[in-house]
Structure formats: C-alpha cells, structure tokens
Design an enzyme around this catalytic site. Sequence first.
Site, PDB file in Angstrom:
ATOM      1  N   GLU A 155      87.525  87.775 -17.764  1.00 20.80           N
ATOM      2  CA  GLU A 155      86.699  87.561 -16.572  1.00 20.80           C
ATOM      3  C   GLU A 155      85.304  87.045 -16.939  1.00 20.80           C
ATOM      4  O   GLU A 155      84.294  87.511 -16.418  1.00 20.80           O
ATOM      5  CB  GLU A 155      86.616  88.849 -15.743  1.00 20.80           C
ATOM      6  CG  GLU A 155      87.961  89.336 -15.248  1.00 20.80           C
ATOM      7  CD  GLU A 155      87.868  90.528 -14.301  1.00 20.80           C
ATOM      8  OE1 GLU A 155      86.828  91.213 -14.316  1.00 20.80           O
ATOM      9  OE2 GLU A 155      88.822  90.759 -13.549  1.00 20.80           O
TER      10      GLU A 155
ATOM     11  N   GLU B 220      96.132  90.056 -12.974  1.00 23.86           N
ATOM     12  CA  GLU B 220      95.824  91.380 -12.421  1.00 23.86           C
ATOM     13  C   GLU B 220      96.030  91.383 -10.917  1.00 23.86           C
ATOM     14  O   GLU B 220      95.233  90.818 -10.170  1.00 23.86           O
ATOM     15  CB  GLU B 220      94.376  91.799 -12.728  1.00 23.86           C
ATOM     16  CG  GLU B 220      94.111  92.131 -14.179  1.00 23.86           C
ATOM     17  CD  GLU B 220      92.712  92.708 -14.400  1.00 23.86           C
ATOM     18  OE1 GLU B 220      92.094  93.184 -13.414  1.00 23.86           O
ATOM     19  OE2 GLU B 220      92.232  92.676 -15.546  1.00 23.86           O
TER      20      GLU B 220
END
EC number: 3.2.1.23
Length: 887
Positions: A197, A268
Amino acid sequence: MSKSSRIRMKSRTRYLIAILLVISLCSKASSHDDEKKKKGVTYDGTSLIINGKRELLFSGSVHYPRSTPHMWPSIIDKARIGGLNTIQTYVFWNVHEPEQGKYDFKGRFDLVKFIKLIHEKGLYVTLRLGPFIQAEWNHGGLPYWLREVPDVYFRTNNEPFKEHTERYVRKILGMMKEEKLFASQGGPIILGQIENEYNAVQLAYKENGEKYIKWAANLVESMNLGIPWVMCKQNDAPGNLINACNGRHCGDTFPGPNRHDKPSLWTENWTTQFRVFGDPPTQRTVEDIAFSVARYFSKNGSHVNYYMYHGGTNFGRTSAHFVTTRYYDDAPLDEFGLEKAPKYGHLKHVHRALRLCKKALFWGQLRAQTLGPDTEVRYYEQPGTKVCAAFLSNNNTRDTNTIKFKGQDYVLPSRSISILPDCKTVVYNTAQIVAQHSWRDFVKSEKTSKGLKFEMFSENIPSLLDGDSLIPGELYYLTKDKTDYAWYTTSVKIDEDDFPDQKGLKTILRVASLGHALIVYVNGEYAGKAHGRHEMKSFEFAKPVNFKTGDNRISILGVLTGLPDSGSYMEHRFAGPRAISIIGLKSGTRDLTENNEWGHLAGLEGEKKEVYTEEGSKKVKWEKDGKRKPLTWYKTYFETPEGVNAVAIRMKAMGKGLIWVNGIGVGRYWMSFLSPLGEPTQTEYHIPRSFMKGEKKKNMLVILEEEPGVKLESIDFVLVNRDTICSNVGEDYPVSVKSWKREGPKIVSRSKDMRLKAVMRCPPEKQMVEVQFASFGDPTGTCGNFTMGKCSASKSKEVVEKECLGRNYCSIVVARETFGDKGCPEIVKTLAVQVKCEKKEGKQDEKKKKEDKDEEEEDDEDDDEEEEEEDKENKDTKDMENKNQDM
C-alpha cells in the site's frame, strides 16, 4: 505380388515404422520439454497461468505467527474445504530478526514448515514479503533496531534502509529457493508481493518515493524466481509488477491493472473491521462479501483474497498500538479456528458457483446490459459454442427487482447478484443463504475455574532515579520494543507559602503525553492514570495532588500498547510524556519539563526477573493475595481444562495488563477501557492448548495488573464451542449450488431429488439433542436470537425433531407439504431452525449413524467431482492463446 516385391514392401514398412518411432520419440521429448517450460507462473490480461494452466484463485489470509503449529493443519484443511485453493501470508521481519543479524524461525515463526504444510494440503501460497506489512502488527513488521540505524529513513530512497531491506529480502527468498518452494521449482509459491500500500505514503517522499518503489521492484525481479510480483494499492507498479486492489468493493472501485496484459488481482477483500481497544462491535455481512466477490469476477477478476480468512491472536506484545489481542475474529474462521457460519459456508458456495463459470470467464467474450437504474446483466459467451455464464445484478439496497434475460424472468432480491453458469440456471444468489448458521458460546470450565488461589508480588515504585537528562526521554527509544513500560522520575521543591490559601483550591499535576498511557505516583502514593486512544494517541493527565512542603518526588510510568504500524516517517514517531507542570501554586504554573533532572528506567522488576516463568518466579517473594494495588503481579496454578475444545480465559472484572501461561505471552488485556456501549472491547483471551500441559496437569498463570482494586474472583476459564447450529432458508431460495455440476457446456443436476433443503451438521462426534427453535412461516432474527412471527406452521418443531434429533447431520425439505401447512398463502415462507449439539454417551442409533455417514461421503464425493471437472476444463496456455488469437 512377387517375392521381391514383398521384400521391398516389408523393407519400406520397416523404414516407415522406424521413421514414425523416431518422430514419436522426438514428439515425446518435445512434449516433455514443453511441460518443463510450463513449470512456473506467468500471466496475461485474463489470469495467472500456473504450470501452463489457468486458474480461478480463491485465497485466504492466514498469518502463521497469529496461530500455532498445532492449529495450522486444521485451519488449512478448513480453508481447502471452504473452497480456497491459495493461502496468503505476510512475512514478519521483526519476529524473524528481533535483533540485527540474529534470526528466529522456530515454533510459531517456522515459515518454511507453514508453507510446506500448505503444499502438502494441495494449496498454493502467496507470499507478501514486506519489508513493511502494516497488518495491525507491531511496528508494521519492521524490527525496532532499524530505527536506530544511523541516518535511516524508512520506505524511501534511503541507502541504509535499502541496504538492510535487501539483506532481509535475499535472506527470506534464499530460504524459499533453497527449500524449493517456488512454483517454478515444483513448490506452492505462485505469487510474491514487495512493499505494501505504498501509494498511501508515496507523496510524502516526493521523487524519492518513486525511486524507492522502482528499486524494490527491480530487486525482486532481478532474482528470477519464476513467479510474478504484485504491489497492492500501487497504481504505478513499475515494469512487469502487477498493481492489485485492496478494499471492500474492488469490482466498483478498482480502475484495473495499469497495463492491458496484466490480470485483475484483489489482494485484500476485508472480511470485517479489525478492532482496537475502546471499539464497539463491528461486522461485515457475508451477503455483502459474496456480492463483492461475484461483482469482481463478473468484471474480469480472476483472483480474490479474503483478508482475513483466519485472523487468530496477537500473542504477547505483537499487536500494533491499541489493537486488540483478538484479530479479525469475524473472519470465516474465527480466532479459535472454528467455522463462523454462515460466513464460511456461503463463501464456499460462491466459490463453487464461480468455478462452474470458469470456462466462460476464461474463454468467453464479455457483454453487458443495463436494464434499469439499479439492474444490470454481465455475461460471458464463447463464440461458436454453448459456453455461457451470466451475472444478474440488483444494486438497489431496499427493493426486489424482476428482470428479463434471454426471454426468461428472474427475481433479484435487493442488493444481490444471481449467478447462472449456463446463462439459464440460477445456482446461487449472494443474498439468499442456504448454508448453515452457528452461534459461538463460552462455557465455564467449573473444574478449572474452581478454587483458584492467587499469590501476589507488587512492583517497587522508584522514587528518584539518577538524573540522566534535563528533559523526559522518548518512550519508544527507552523501551526499544523489549517492554511496554519505562519509569520517569524527578523531584520538585515547594515552599509552604507557595500553596494556595483559598479553601477548595488544590495544586494540580498536569502531564501532557504523546501516548499511549501512564500511571502517576507522587511521593510513593498512587495519584491516578490516564490514556489516549487509537484515533488520538496524545492525551493529558490532570488531577489534584497532595504535594507536601519541601521536596516532592514524582514517578511517572509511561505505558505503550504497541508500536505504530502505518504512515510516513514512522522512524520519527514519538510517545511518552512531553510536558509536565504543576498548576495552582501562588507563584504560578511551574514547568518541570525542561531544566529539571529526569531519571529513566526501562522495564519492570518482574519483567527483568521473568517472574512469569517457573524459574523466574522463584526470584521474588510472593505473598498471599491481599490489598490489590496497582502494578501487581498475580500468580496461580490451574488444571488443563477437560476435552479438546478451544480454551480462553475470561478477565471480567480486571483492569489492564498482560497474561502469561507457562511463560508464554497470551497477550495484552484491557477491560477498563469501555466502548461507547459501556462494555469492554474484548473479554475472553485465547489460550491455545499447545501452551498448556497435558490434561489434569498443572499450568502456571501469571497476570501483570496495572490497576488497583481488581476482582481476581471474576476470572474464569472457558471452553469455546459452536454447538448451537441453525438454518434460515426461504422457500423461494435456489437449491444449494452443491446440487449442480457441469457436463461440458451444460449445468445438470447431481441427483434426482432437487428439492430445496435446510441442511445442518453438528461438529464431529456430536449429535443434535434439542430443537431450541423451529418455525416455518415468517420468523425473524438470527441464529441465537430467533423470534416467532405471526404465521408459523403448527408442526414445525415436530417435523424438525423427527428429522434431526439423535443425528449428526440432517436435512429438511423447505416446502409447505413438509409441514402440512396451508396457512398464509400470500407470503413467501421461511424455515428457521435452531438446534443444540452435544457429545452423547453411549452408541448412536446405527441407522441414523449410517445415514449421517452416507451424507458426509456424498459431500466429499461432490468436492472430488468438482476437482475432477476442473482438471478436465484446464487447457494449456498455448491452446488458450490460439483461441484468443482466433477471436
């Protein structure tokens, strides 16, 4: 034919046979070479291609340090049975290298053993390497010692950081290669991830952020390991690295890969919201998760990972700041590894439905039709064949909609997607759950909880340490991730005439802290406590204090709840007291922060002596349980609870602290930090059976309690079960997706009996002993909390008892004929059932036992057939490429 002609014919025949034999051998050799070339993982814009075959990938996050080696086999088995073919895990740098150059790969940290076990179970692995992982894990997985490397800046184009990162990356990947764990070596690792991320922080580092991310990509690609690499939430993932999505609804929020030849991967899909102390309960419904998965695969998705599939436990001090010890408990497998139904079963069914669509998804052409403001059809058809799969979508959150597709009407419940693997037959709807439900219960172990006798040892409060600084030290630096605690001491002299004269006025000690909590003593007396929260770590302690004339000694215990786990410039995050002053003196506010001698001491006496171990406990004098002061250690012995159920300790009327069993850290507890609902965020704390000794043997429990006045009598040991099982099926639901199979382009029934059924199964070795609720009509509520409606068939309970009592497994046809019911013809009826399972002494009825076994074997056969069908449908990459080129 003359003799010479026959001889010439035989000679030519032998020659032709020889030629054909050579061609055959060459062909086989070439084929063998092709197979060897296929080893490993490649990709295109459709999917990953694993050892020459396309795969729909259903993955689940399971973190090896958050469970135990004893639990791993069961968790992986349940994941496989739940329809997963891949396990995803982070690699946790700070547990493997807690001290620079000293590695730990034992016990819960045995990464190689974990991956090999996954391979043995027939699943793939996605390895998320870090170096930064976040994961609500202490320091985001980065070892503390990295903070103290000279001139280091984390996660940017910084030479010290890159040097240590490269060494770590090569260490881990070298281990994987040495053990032959990459798919290119015949192992299970099909995908790797570097960084995590990074787009969330990249702007903070400007051009150095871009340079760093390119460096990280080049590092892993240069190792030529035969697998693709991803970067999640990294829109500009460089080169051949695949940018992947994280979120709840990637089918609508993900713009797609940054290059047309990269597949759409979802790293995710959050199955719930992680919790921090002070949080109220939260959940994400399985209907919403299933909707998101179906939506994603209808839009060219080929891989989804559930974060988490099993959350597990943040043992010891491994959680990030304020994060609870229990992690992602609302995942398909709960903290204890038990199936959370219906989340587990309903997702298993969506995996099966999507597998039935595999041919169309891989080799069909996508078409989409918008039928209204909230309705849409997306379908894949393979030209020249009957292969077709459709996704009918209703995005309205309140109303049911009816749509027409290929000449047929379909009713779509609100906010749902129906899956039609042949563009005709509805095999699954995301909002209609035919899978079993369950309710978790914590049952007190009377034998283990009874007669717990505690001894106590209280910490000495340092009144004045040698001054080593003119300002209070930084708490992370003092503790170095070896402890949550550090003492700060100073003294202040107050003249008699400086105290306020006016009645009711008092002197106030004020401490402004950057986090996370503190405990204050003045002249050896407890003065109070204060803490921040996850959203606002900084806080202020301000309380009236009875200072005395002359010298006053102030002792402040700075307390951490973990290190930060996210954000830019993590190496420059600070915690601990930053401003200390006395308010209310006649001479005005007195600032003690600067130019006042401060002494510091990291850790508590009990920690240094390891009083939570058998050997360490002998180094201090334990006293009988008496006045329960702050900062007290409590010790007792308990017998290992009976049976095989998971075990937890209930800390009902305790305050805040840490728990150890037989010297192993169970985790942080915090009962006094109440949610807005007036309840603790977490009450039960998991003690894995592998932490304890054998049955009937004694185990040592040690508790460090920070707060005064706690009630040790409230502590219980509980056994965890999901022995309350339910079904809640509407008569208009589609039959279970397990009722269907694929034969070529067709979807056909598996059996002659295609009636809709409510199905329930007890845990192994248990049978249904009580029907606690049964209603065919309009019941409301959920498992554990059903309520009768206005219309219920009178024979509901009688029918269920006849079908289910005394059995491990039962199925009930959801139809009015089953219950002899003709009432309320105007409503769509639902069958809601709740039964209790128990282990019964004596033999089960042999007829029922055989029927249960037959049903179980039928389920297993269904799974085997599904795998065989998948094998038939898999084609090699070359065939698929040729097909795509032809189109």
